[in-house]
Design a protein around this motif. Structure first.
Motif, short mmCIF file in Angstrom:
data_model
loop_
_atom_site.label_atom_id
_atom_site.label_comp_id
_atom_site.label_asym_id
_atom_site.label_seq_id
_atom_site.Cartn_x
_atom_site.Cartn_y
_atom_site.Cartn_z
N LEU A 66 0.89 -1.13 0.07
CA LEU A 66 -0.06 0.09 0.06
C LEU A 66 0.86 1.27 0.10
CD1 LEU A 66 -2.78 -1.09 2.48
CD2 LEU A 66 -2.66 -1.23 -0.06
N ARG A 67 2.17 1.15 0.00
CA ARG A 67 3.05 2.18 -0.13
C ARG A 67 3.45 2.90 -1.38
NH1 ARG A 67 7.27 -0.74 4.03
NH2 ARG A 67 5.89 -1.16 5.77
N THR A 68 3.43 4.18 -1.51
CA THR A 68 3.62 4.92 -2.80
C THR A 68 4.86 6.06 -2.54
OG1 THR A 68 1.75 6.40 -2.42
CG2 THR A 68 1.44 4.33 -3.39
N ALA A 69 4.85 6.51 -3.42
CA ALA A 69 6.24 7.73 -3.19
C ALA A 69 5.43 8.92 -2.67
CB ALA A 69 6.37 8.20 -4.65
N ALA A 70 4.04 9.16 -2.89
CA ALA A 70 3.20 10.05 -1.89
C ALA A 70 2.88 9.76 -0.57
CB ALA A 70 1.85 10.60 -2.93
N ASP A 71 3.05 8.43 -0.36
CA ASP A 71 2.55 8.00 1.03
C ASP A 71 3.60 6.92 1.29
OD1 ASP A 71 1.17 7.31 3.18
OD2 ASP A 71 -0.43 6.09 2.50
N PRO A 72 4.84 7.30 1.70
CA PRO A 72 5.73 6.18 1.85
C PRO A 72 5.25 5.12 3.16
CG PRO A 72 6.76 8.23 2.50
CD PRO A 72 5.16 8.45 1.64
N ALA A 73 4.53 5.69 4.06
CA ALA A 73 4.16 4.71 5.24
C ALA A 73 2.87 4.02 4.69
CB ALA A 73 3.69 5.74 6.60
N GLY A 74 2.16 4.24 3.71
CA GLY A 74 1.10 3.30 3.39
C GLY A 74 -0.11 3.41 4.35
N MET A 75 -0.26 4.63 4.61
CA MET A 75 -1.44 4.70 5.79
C MET A 75 -2.31 6.02 5.63
SD MET A 75 -0.64 2.67 8.24
CE MET A 75 -1.64 3.52 9.75
N ARG A 76 -2.00 6.71 4.59
CA ARG A 76 -2.95 7.78 4.20
C ARG A 76 -3.26 7.98 2.61
NH1 ARG A 76 -5.04 9.55 8.89
NH2 ARG A 76 -3.39 9.42 10.39
N PRO A 77 -4.21 6.93 2.22
CA PRO A 77 -4.79 6.96 1.14
C PRO A 77 -5.46 8.16 0.62
CG PRO A 77 -6.10 5.70 1.98
CD PRO A 77 -5.00 6.08 2.83
N LEU A 78 -5.59 8.73 -0.62
CA LEU A 78 -6.14 9.85 -1.33
C LEU A 78 -7.39 9.48 -2.05
CD1 LEU A 78 -6.25 12.89 -1.17
CD2 LEU A 78 -4.59 12.57 -3.56
N GLY A 79 -8.66 9.73 -1.41
CA GLY A 79 -9.85 9.29 -2.07
C GLY A 79 -10.50 8.09 -2.27
N ALA A 136 -0.82 3.11 -13.38
CA ALA A 136 -0.04 1.88 -12.83
C ALA A 136 1.30 1.59 -13.15
CB ALA A 136 -1.01 0.76 -12.59
N SER A 137 1.55 1.88 -14.38
CA SER A 137 3.11 1.64 -14.92
C SER A 137 4.22 2.32 -14.09
CB SER A 137 3.31 1.75 -16.27
OG SER A 137 3.14 2.99 -16.46
N LYS A 138 3.72 3.47 -13.31
CA LYS A 138 4.60 4.42 -12.92
C LYS A 138 4.09 4.41 -11.36
CE LYS A 138 4.87 7.78 -16.30
NZ LYS A 138 4.48 9.34 -16.60
N HIS A 139 2.99 3.79 -10.86
CA HIS A 139 2.65 3.73 -9.27
C HIS A 139 1.89 2.47 -9.17
CE1 HIS A 139 3.97 7.95 -8.87
NE2 HIS A 139 3.16 8.26 -9.84
N PRO A 140 2.63 1.29 -9.15
CA PRO A 140 2.13 0.13 -9.22
C PRO A 140 1.24 -0.32 -7.91
CG PRO A 140 4.47 -0.34 -9.09
CD PRO A 140 4.15 1.02 -9.37
N ASN A 141 1.52 0.31 -6.70
CA ASN A 141 0.69 -0.07 -5.51
C ASN A 141 -0.67 0.69 -5.73
OD1 ASN A 141 2.51 -2.00 -4.91
ND2 ASN A 141 3.32 -0.86 -3.21
N GLU A 142 -0.64 1.80 -6.54
CA GLU A 142 -1.76 2.66 -6.23
C GLU A 142 -3.22 2.05 -6.45
OE1 GLU A 142 -3.50 6.07 -4.78
OE2 GLU A 142 -1.58 5.78 -5.21
N PRO A 143 -3.35 1.04 -7.28
CA PRO A 143 -4.40 0.26 -7.39
C PRO A 143 -4.88 -0.67 -6.15
CG PRO A 143 -3.31 0.11 -9.37
CD PRO A 143 -2.33 0.54 -8.71
N ASN A 144 -3.53 -1.07 -5.62
CA ASN A 144 -4.00 -1.62 -3.99
C ASN A 144 -4.68 -0.78 -2.88
OD1 ASN A 144 -2.61 -3.93 -5.34
ND2 ASN A 144 -0.57 -3.34 -4.16
N ARG A 145 -4.70 0.52 -3.40
CA ARG A 145 -5.07 1.41 -2.13
C ARG A 145 -6.68 1.68 -2.59
NH1 ARG A 145 -0.99 4.65 0.04
NH2 ARG A 145 -1.87 6.53 -0.65
#
Length: 641
Positions: free
Chosen positions: A218-231, A291-300
C-alpha cells in the motif's frame, strides 16, 4: 452500475466450481415449489428462522405485507408509482449540498467548474441511507456517487481533455452527506446551509485501518508509510452500522487505471489491462492513476470505507480487515452475543461472496466507542455445495494454503490479495453477486445480476449440471446460517430465478410468482420484512433478446413468506433503480435513480445530451440528472401497505 458486457471485468481463471455447476440439485425454488414444499425439505430452517431480538417466530407481521396495486411495465421517460402514492424528486446531480457559504447553482450546459462540483451533489447516485435526527421528519441523507458520464459532465464531453476536467470528474465521484427535512405540506427539502453537509470525493484524504494498514503493498511515493490513501471512487452499494456510521464500497476501481505494457499475475487477477482503460483518462493529468509508474496505487482501492456522517471533520477509514474486492455493498448483522457481521459480494463475473465477523463486541455509544471494531476479526469466503449445504472458509494467514510459500507473507497480504486467497481456498464462483439483505425471517439474500460469459475466456461452459445455459436474467440466492450469523456452515437455495414466463428460451423463463423482472441488483429488507428488489438491465441489452418485454428498470416488492412479487415502481428511460432507505416510521421511502438517459455505449454525446432522456426536469435546454426520489402514500400510511 450498468456495464457494457463486452468490457466487463472477468479475471477469475481459477479452477473453482461456479454456482451453476453446483446448482443442479438446488433448482427447486421457494417461489416455484411453494412454501409448503420448502418447509418440508431443506429450507425448513429458513421458514422458521428469526433474527436476534425478534420476540417470537419470524418477527414478521401476520397479515399481508403487500397492499399496493402493481404498476405495469413501461418505457416512458418518467417515474411511475402505484395508485395512491406520490413521488418527489430531490437532490439531483449538480444541486448544492448546503456547505456553509457555498451554493453554486447547476449549469445546464455542463460548464460548472471542478471547484463548484466539489460543493454539489455528485453524479450517478447509488447506495443511500437516512439517519433520523428528529423522529421521522428530519435527518441526514448519505449517498454514494458511483461514476461519471463525462459526455454529460462537461460542456463538450471529452472532445478536449484537461486537468480541470479530471478534477471535476473526481469531484463528481464519492459520497454526499446532506440534511433533509419534511415540510408541513409533506414535501421534503434539502436544508441549506447545514453543519453536517459534506462532500467526500476521489481527492479526499483518508486513512487505512486493519491488518493491511502500512503494508508494503500500500506504500507509494506520495505515501511512503502506506497509511494515508487519497480519495474513494466507484462507490456503489452501501451499508450502515449499529453504531451510526456509513459504509461505502469501492467497486470497479480497476477501470480508472492505466496498466503497464505487461501486467504481472497480481495485476492481471484484478483485471488491470495494458494501456489506458476504457472510459477514463485520469492518468493523463493525475499520475497516480498510471499503474506503470505507481504499481501500488490500485491496491489502495477496492476497500469498504467507514464514514461518520455526524462528524464533519472525521477522516474516512478504509477498513482492510473486510478484504479487498470490487465491493458492491456491505450489510451488517449482529450476533446474539453482540458482535458485528458484515456480508459483501463483488460485482464481477465469477467472483465471490464474503463475510466478516468482528473479534470484539459492539460497545454502547456511537462511532467513537467503536472506532476500531471493524479492524479486528475474521474474513470468510463462501463455498456453496451441490447438496444445498455451504461453508465459510476463513481467509486466515498461515491456515491451509495461505502461507508465505504461496505468496502470502502476512495477514496484510491476504487482505490485499483477497481474490487470490479465495481462489486457493476453493470458493464458489458466482454470477456477479451484488447487494445482500438480511431478512426478518433470518435468511440472508443476495442478488446475482446475470452472467453472459459462461463458456468464454476459459470459464465453465454449458453442461448437465448447469441450470441456466446463459444466465441473462439473473437470480436471487439465499442462505440460513447454522446457529448464529457467525456460523461456519449454512443451508442454501435459490429464492427466485428472474425471467419472463413467455420467453421461448427455457433458461430465461424463470420462476417468478407475480410480476416478471430481470437482472436484480439492489436489495433491501424493510422493518416489516418486505424484500425490495431493484433491477439493473444494461442499456446495451434493454429491449432486446431475452429482455425484449421487460421495459425500463424497475423496483419490486417481495413477500418472503409467500413468494409473491409486485412491481412497485418503473423508472425513466435508460436509468438504473438503486439504493433504498426509509424513515423510521416507514412512511417515507428514499430511492435513487442512476444514469437516466444512459446511451447503449454508456457515454453520452455532448451534442445530444437529451437524446435518450431529459429526466427529471424535462427542460428544453436541460440534461438528464441522477437524483433521489422520495415516495409517500398520499394518505400518510406506511409505504408498501
Amino acid at each position: 452500475m450498468a456495464k457494457d458486457f463486452a468490457t466487463m471485468e472477468d479475471s477469475n481463471r481459477s479452477g473453482n466450481p461456479s454456482i451453476h455447476e453446483v446448482s443442479a440439485l438446488r433448482r427447486r425454488t421457494l417461489l416455484g415449489g411453494g412454501l409448503a414444499s420448502a418447509v418440508g425439505g431443506l429450507l425448513a430452517p429458513l421458514a422458521a428462522a428469526s433474527l436476534p431480538g425478534c420476540a417470537s417466530g419470524t418477527g414478521m407481521p401476520s397479515g399481508p405485507l403487500l397492499g399496493f396495486k402493481s404498476v405495469p411495465i413501461g418505457t416512458a421517460d418518467r417515474i411511475v408509482v402505484p395508485e395512491g402514492y406520490v413521488a418527489q424528486v430531490i437532490a439531483p446531480w449538480g444541486d448544492p449540498v448546503g456547505l456553509s457559504g457555498e451554493n453554486p447553482a447547476f449549469k445546464e450546459d455542463g460548464s460548472n467548474t471542478a471547484a463548484e462540483q466539489e460543493a454539489q451533489f455528485g453524479m450517478h447516485h447509488d447506495g443511500i441511507h437516512f439517519y433520523a435526527q428528529e423522529g421521522s421528519r428530519q435527518g441526514l441523507l448519505v449517498m454514494n456517487h458511483e461514476y461519471t458520464d463525462d459526455g454529460l459532465l462537461h460542456a463538450d464531453g471529452m472532445k478536449t481533455w484537461t486537468a480541470e476536467k479530471v478534477r471535476k470528474s473526481q469531484a463528481a465521484h464519492g459520497v454526499s452527506v446532506v440534511e433533509v427535512a419534511q415540510k408541513a405540506d409533506g414535501q421534503w427539502e434539502v436544508v441549506r446551509p447545514s453543519p453536517w453537509a459534506r462532500r467526500i470525493t476521489a481527492r479526499t484524504p483518508m486513512a487505512f485501518g486493519g491488518p493491511a494498514a502500512g503494508h508494503a503493498l500500500l506504500r507509494t511515493a506520495a505515501d511512503p508509510a502506506g497509511m494515508r490513501p487519497l480519495g474513494t471512487l466507484n462507490n456503489c452499494g452501501s451499508g450502515i452500522t449499529p453504531w451510526g456510521t456509513y459504509l461505502t464500497c469501492e467497486e470497479n476501481f480497476i477501470n480508472y487505471f492505466k496498466g503497464p505494457d505487461t501486467p504481472n499475475a497480481h495485476e492481471t487477477r484484478w483485471g488491470l489491462r495494458k494501456g489506458e482503460p476504457a472510459g477514463y483518462r485520469w492518468s493523463e493529468h493525475d499520475e497516480r492513476f498510471d499503474a506503470s509508474k505507481h504499481p501500488n496505487e490500485p491496491n489502495r482501492f477496492g476497500w469498504i470505507v467507514e464514514i461518520d456522517p455526524f462528524n464533519f471533520s472525521s477522516t474516512p477509514v478504509k477498513r482492510t480487515a473486510l478484504g479487498r474486492a470490487a465491493h458492491e455493498g456491505a450489510t451488517v448483522a449482529v450476533t446474539k452475543d453482540g458482535r458485528a457481521v458484515v456480508y459483501s459480494g463483488e460485482d464481477s463475473r465469477f467472483e465471490y461472496i464474503y463475510k466478516f465477523v468482528s473479534r470484539d463486541k459492539i460497545r454502547p455509544g456511537g462511532a467513537r466507542e467503536n472506532a476500531e471494531l471493524l479492524d479486528h476479526g475474521t474474513l470468510y469466503v463462501a463455498r456453496f455445495n451441490a447438496d444445498g449445504s455451504g461453508q465459510w472458509l476463513p481467509l486466515t494467514h498461515g491456515q491451509g494454503p495461505l502461507t508465505a510459500a504461496n505468496g502470502f507473507a502476512d495477514a496484510g497480504e491476504v487482505m490485499v490479495k483477497t481474490r487470490q486467497a479465495s481462489d486457493l481456498l476453493g470458493a464458489t464462483k458466482m454470477d456477479r453477486p451484488e447487494w445482500i439483505a438480511v431478512g426478518k425471517d433470518g435468511a440472508v439474500y443476495c442478488t446475482l445480476t446475470n452472467n453472459s460469459n459462461r463458456g468464454g475466456n476459459g470459464q465453465p461452459g454449458v453442461d448437465a449440471a448447469n441450470p441456466r445455459a446463459n444466465n441473462s436474467m439473473g437470480n436471487i440466492i439465499r442462505w440460513k446460517e447454522t446457529g448464529d450469523f457467525d456460523g461456519a456452515r449454512f443451508q442454501w437455495d435459490h429464492f427466485i430465478l428472474a425471467g419472463d414466463p413467455a420467453n421461448e428460451r427455457a433458461d430465461a423463463k424463470g420462476s417468478v410468482k407475480g410480476d416478471m423482472f430481470a437482472c436484480p441488483d439492489g436489495l433491501w429488507a424493510d422493518h416489516r420484512g418486505v424484500l425490495w428488489v431493484q433491477t439493473d438491465m444494461s442499456t446495451s441489452a434493454m429491449g432486446k433478446g431475452d429482455l425484449a418485454r421487460m421495459g425500463n428498470n424497475a423496483m419490486l416488492a417481495a413477500d418472503p413468506r409467500t413468494g409473491e412479487i409486485r412491481r412497485f415502481l418503473v423508472g425513466p428511460s435508460g436509468c438504473e433503480i438503486t439504493g433504498a432507505t426509509m424513515a423510521p416510521d416507514g412512511k417515507t421511502l428514499f430511492i435513487n435513480i442512476q444514469h437516466p438517459g444512459e446511451s447503449p455505449s454508456e457515454r453520452s454525446d455532448p451534442a445530444e445530451p437529451r437524446k435518450f432522456s431529459n429526466w427529471p426536469e424535462h427542460r428544453a435546454a436541460g440534461r438528464p440528472r441522477s437524483a433521489t426520489v422520495v415516495i409517500r402514500k398520499a394518505d400518510g400510511g406506511v409505504v408498501g401497505t
